[in-house]
Design a protein around this motif. Structure first.
Motif, PDB file in Angstrom:
ATOM      1  N   VAL A 114       0.855  -1.178   0.000  1.00 43.36           N
ATOM      2  CA  VAL A 114       0.000   0.000   0.000  1.00 43.36           C
ATOM      3  C   VAL A 114       0.897   1.236   0.000  1.00 43.36           C
ATOM      4  O   VAL A 114       1.702   1.433   0.910  1.00 43.36           O
ATOM      5  N   LEU A 115       0.753   2.052  -1.054  1.00 44.16           N
ATOM      6  CA  LEU A 115       1.534   3.282  -1.149  1.00 44.16           C
ATOM      7  C   LEU A 115       0.884   4.413  -0.356  1.00 44.16           C
ATOM      8  O   LEU A 115       1.579   5.229   0.241  1.00 44.16           O
ATOM      9  N   ARG A 116      -0.465   4.456  -0.347  1.00 44.32           N
ATOM     10  CA  ARG A 116      -1.181   5.515   0.373  1.00 44.32           C
ATOM     11  C   ARG A 116      -2.628   5.085   0.564  1.00 44.32           C
ATOM     12  O   ARG A 116      -3.262   4.554  -0.348  1.00 44.32           O
ATOM     13  N   SER A 117      -3.154   5.296   1.737  1.00 41.27           N
ATOM     14  CA  SER A 117      -4.545   4.980   2.054  1.00 41.27           C
ATOM     15  C   SER A 117      -5.474   5.996   1.384  1.00 41.27           C
ATOM     16  O   SER A 117      -5.042   7.083   0.990  1.00 41.27           O
ATOM     17  N   CYS A 118      -6.750   5.673   1.310  1.00 41.83           N
ATOM     18  CA  CYS A 118      -7.729   6.639   0.785  1.00 41.83           C
ATOM     19  C   CYS A 118      -7.731   7.929   1.611  1.00 41.83           C
ATOM     20  O   CYS A 118      -7.638   9.019   1.029  1.00 41.83           O
ATOM     21  N   PRO A 119      -7.795   7.855   2.946  1.00 38.13           N
ATOM     22  CA  PRO A 119      -7.739   9.109   3.711  1.00 38.13           C
ATOM     23  C   PRO A 119      -6.458   9.902   3.444  1.00 38.13           C
ATOM     24  O   PRO A 119      -6.483  11.132   3.376  1.00 38.13           O
ATOM     25  N   GLY A 120      -5.352   9.208   3.265  1.00 39.14           N
ATOM     26  CA  GLY A 120      -4.087   9.884   2.959  1.00 39.14           C
ATOM     27  C   GLY A 120      -4.112  10.543   1.594  1.00 39.14           C
ATOM     28  O   GLY A 120      -3.618  11.663   1.417  1.00 39.14           O
ATOM     29  N   CYS A 121      -4.693   9.854   0.615  1.00 40.04           N
ATOM     30  CA  CYS A 121      -4.810  10.424  -0.735  1.00 40.04           C
ATOM     31  C   CYS A 121      -5.685  11.668  -0.717  1.00 40.04           C
ATOM     32  O   CYS A 121      -5.374  12.668  -1.368  1.00 40.04           O
ATOM     33  N   ILE A 122      -6.777  11.608   0.024  1.00 41.00           N
ATOM     34  CA  ILE A 122      -7.677  12.761   0.140  1.00 41.00           C
ATOM     35  C   ILE A 122      -6.936  13.933   0.763  1.00 41.00           C
ATOM     36  O   ILE A 122      -6.987  15.062   0.263  1.00 41.00           O
ATOM     37  N   GLU A 123      -6.244  13.675   1.850  1.00 42.21           N
ATOM     38  CA  GLU A 123      -5.479  14.734   2.517  1.00 42.21           C
ATOM     39  C   GLU A 123      -4.449  15.342   1.575  1.00 42.21           C
ATOM     40  O   GLU A 123      -4.343  16.572   1.456  1.00 42.21           O
ATOM     41  N   ASP A 124      -3.690  14.502   0.892  1.00 40.83           N
ATOM     42  CA  ASP A 124      -2.659  14.999  -0.028  1.00 40.83           C
ATOM     43  C   ASP A 124      -3.272  15.827  -1.151  1.00 40.83           C
ATOM     44  O   ASP A 124      -2.767  16.900  -1.484  1.00 40.83           O
ATOM     45  N   ALA A 125      -4.358  15.340  -1.734  1.00 39.11           N
ATOM     46  CA  ALA A 125      -4.995  16.055  -2.843  1.00 39.11           C
ATOM     47  C   ALA A 125      -5.482  17.432  -2.393  1.00 39.11           C
ATOM     48  O   ALA A 125      -5.301  18.422  -3.108  1.00 39.11           O
ATOM     49  N   VAL A 126      -6.081  17.503  -1.214  1.00 38.73           N
ATOM     50  CA  VAL A 126      -6.567  18.785  -0.701  1.00 38.73           C
ATOM     51  C   VAL A 126      -5.406  19.739  -0.438  1.00 38.73           C
ATOM     52  O   VAL A 126      -5.448  20.917  -0.817  1.00 38.73           O
TER      53      VAL A 126
END
Length: 137
Positions: A114-126
């Motif tokens: 796993v490179l990044r969780s969904c919550p992590g992806c959301i945080e990064d995108a924001v």
């Protein structure tokens, strides 16, 4: 985390997909009806195509970049080149941070890593989106 990241996390926890969580967390800033944005971004979750495509959080962020930059000139579309540049900046920044923008790769579907969780992806995108918005207003 800031207000937008908190709002996006809250929306995701409520059941919004990754694209909806990111895009809807910016509705107030752009005067867009949240229900309309929710509907527009619904098909962008789960990596468009059941994890085969671009991360929903990235899709949601790119949707907001269109709102930021588009001239909405229906007779002579004249702003897409600049919007593409902003989108490329967002995508490259996200990819540099997470090694991919493809949902199944981020979740390690084929590799088990796993490179990044969904919550992590959301945080990064924001966070990336907020930086671009700040720089290009």
């Amino acid at each position: 985390m800031g207000n937008r990241t908190d709002k996006a996390a809250e929306l995701h926890n409520k059941g919004y997909n990754c694209a909806q969580a990111v895009a809807c967390s910016f509705c107030d800033e752009f005067g867009i009806d949240e229900a309309a944005m929710f509907r527009l971004t619904e098909g962008m979750g789960l990596g468009m195509g059941c994890m085969e495509g671009t991360c929903g959080a990235v899709n949601g962020a790119v949707t907001i970049l269109g709102l930021l930059n588009s001239s909405a000139n229906l007779e002579k579309p004249d702003s897409k080149g600049q919007t593409y540049k902003l989108s490329k900046e967002l995508v490259e920044t996200f990819k540099n941070k997470n090694k991919s923008i493809v949902c199944k790769d981020l979740k390690g579907v084929e590799t088990g890593e796993v490179l990044r969780s969904c919550p992590g992806c959301i945080e990064d995108a924001v966070i990336i989106l907020e930086k671009i918005l700040e720089e290009h207003r």
